[in-house]
Write a protein that holds these residues in place. Structure first.
Motif, mmCIF file in Angstrom:
data_model
loop_
_atom_site.group_PDB
_atom_site.id
_atom_site.type_symbol
_atom_site.label_atom_id
_atom_site.label_comp_id
_atom_site.label_asym_id
_atom_site.label_seq_id
_atom_site.Cartn_x
_atom_site.Cartn_y
_atom_site.Cartn_z
ATOM 1 N N ARG A 139 97.699 -67.045 75.032
ATOM 2 C CA ARG A 139 97.591 -65.664 75.512
ATOM 3 C C ARG A 139 96.159 -65.339 75.908
ATOM 4 N NH1 ARG A 139 101.271 -64.551 71.304
ATOM 5 N NH2 ARG A 139 99.547 -63.959 69.919
ATOM 6 N N THR A 140 95.221 -65.778 75.115
ATOM 7 C CA THR A 140 93.819 -65.522 75.438
ATOM 8 C C THR A 140 93.432 -66.209 76.741
ATOM 9 O OG1 THR A 140 93.220 -65.300 73.098
ATOM 10 C CG2 THR A 140 91.437 -65.814 74.650
ATOM 11 N N HIS A 141 93.864 -67.443 76.920
ATOM 12 C CA HIS A 141 93.506 -68.202 78.122
ATOM 13 C C HIS A 141 94.035 -67.526 79.383
ATOM 14 C CE1 HIS A 141 92.467 -71.972 80.275
ATOM 15 N NE2 HIS A 141 93.500 -71.634 81.044
ATOM 16 N N ILE A 142 95.312 -67.169 79.399
ATOM 17 C CA ILE A 142 95.905 -66.658 80.640
ATOM 18 C C ILE A 142 95.644 -65.171 80.845
ATOM 19 C CG2 ILE A 142 97.655 -68.468 80.716
ATOM 20 C CD1 ILE A 142 99.694 -66.476 79.670
ATOM 21 N N SER A 143 95.017 -64.516 79.873
ATOM 22 C CA SER A 143 94.639 -63.113 80.054
ATOM 23 C C SER A 143 93.158 -62.940 80.369
ATOM 24 C CB SER A 143 94.988 -62.291 78.808
ATOM 25 O OG SER A 143 94.234 -62.705 77.686
ATOM 26 N N THR A 144 92.373 -63.996 80.221
ATOM 27 C CA THR A 144 90.931 -63.898 80.503
ATOM 28 C C THR A 144 90.524 -64.702 81.727
ATOM 29 O OG1 THR A 144 90.512 -65.717 78.943
ATOM 30 C CG2 THR A 144 90.337 -63.470 78.094
ATOM 31 N N ARG A 145 91.391 -65.562 82.218
ATOM 32 C CA ARG A 145 91.102 -66.317 83.433
ATOM 33 C C ARG A 145 91.862 -65.683 84.596
ATOM 34 N NH1 ARG A 145 91.003 -72.774 84.613
ATOM 35 N NH2 ARG A 145 91.081 -72.609 86.873
ATOM 36 N N THR A 146 91.242 -65.625 85.770
ATOM 37 C CA THR A 146 91.943 -65.105 86.949
ATOM 38 C C THR A 146 92.542 -66.250 87.747
ATOM 39 O OG1 THR A 146 89.903 -65.108 88.268
ATOM 40 C CG2 THR A 146 90.476 -63.072 87.112
ATOM 41 N N TYR A 147 93.679 -65.962 88.374
ATOM 42 C CA TYR A 147 94.411 -66.936 89.178
ATOM 43 C C TYR A 147 94.600 -66.386 90.587
ATOM 44 C CZ TYR A 147 95.459 -68.912 84.614
ATOM 45 O OH TYR A 147 95.343 -69.441 83.359
ATOM 46 N N ARG A 148 94.624 -67.278 91.542
ATOM 47 C CA ARG A 148 94.811 -66.891 92.947
ATOM 48 C C ARG A 148 96.307 -66.807 93.241
ATOM 49 N NH1 ARG A 148 95.639 -69.794 97.702
ATOM 50 N NH2 ARG A 148 94.886 -68.769 99.599
#
Length: 242
Positions: free
Chosen positions: A132-141
């Motif tokens: 959850r932390t990873h995919i909520s703090t990194r942005t994706y195109r």
């Protein structure tokens, strides 16, 4: 959730339809289905009591969903093929619509064309804290589907998979095929498990004439089963958060 449970928990007959009743189902289950609606019902006027209308891809407030031959070989809502689970407007730079609403002018008569829905909040709750932390703090195109790009309406935006907000529920943006996951070691596995979750947990809505389906686009992912009846015709509006 089975179709029978869907009918018991998030279905309203038109005689019981009110803004408070609809909001209660949206808050509790993330979606609501209303049937028994008479032909002279003004869907748009009622839905504006839930939230303000937002312009769609083409700038119009109402989008017609009816298969067109020109899109037959593209990934697009305007053909008869199945769609992958997704949220709406992941490729928009701003906040996506809070609610999506579809109502049926002409239902499919071939056993297909169902809208399917699953609760992504439940899925996210099942992830590890590290995920959850990873995919909520990194942005994706995120980028528009091939069909939208073919209409010269494509967009690109960068967002986290989960956007946590102070004082508001989170926004889950989801696409299986229109997100760049090439340089991330976590997201591909999360997406695969999300699709497995969707396959196991989704509910399927089979439309009747004039019936209305509305769901929380910040919470639910949706898809569609394939169909063959080119006369199937729905209309869609996007509703902003209030």
């Amino acid at each position: 959730m089975t179709t029978a449970q869907h009918a018991a928990t998030s279905r309203l007959n038109y005689q019981d339809l009110s803004v408070p009743a609809l909001r209660d189902l949206l808050d509790t289950n993330g979606y609501a289905y209303v049937d028994g609606i008479p032909g002279d019902f003004d869907h748009v006027a009622f839905l504006t009591r839930i939230g303000p209308l937002m312009p769609q891809y083409d700038g119009e407030l109402i989008w017609s969903i009816r298969a067109e031959e020109r899109f037959a070989e593209l990934y697009h809502s305007l053909n008869t093929k199945p769609l992958f689970p997704h949220s709406e407007c992941y490729e928009f730079t701003g906040r996506p619509p809070k609610y999506l609403a579809l109502w049926c002018l002409v239902p499919s008569d071939d056993g297909g064309g169902h809208t399917t829905l699953a609760d992504m909040y439940r899925f996210v709750d099942g992830l590890s804290e590290a995920e959850r932390t990873h995919i909520s703090t990194r942005t994706y195109r995120f980028f528009s589907s091939a069909g939208v790009q073919d209409m010269q309406l494509g967009r690109v935006a960068e967002h986290p998979f989960i956007e946590y907000r102070d004082g508001r529920p989170p926004i889950v943006r989801f696409s299986l095929n229109n997100v760049d996951k090439s340089d991330d070691e976590v997201l591909p596995g999360v997406l695969n498990r999300a699709v497995e979750y969707f396959d196991q947990e989704h509910i399927a809505v089979n439309y009747a004439t004039n019936s209305l389906l509305i769901w929380d686009n910040h919470r639910m992912t949706h898809s569609r089963t394939g169909y063959t009846n080119h006369g199937r015709h729905l209309r869609r509006v996007w509703l902003d958060e209030t």
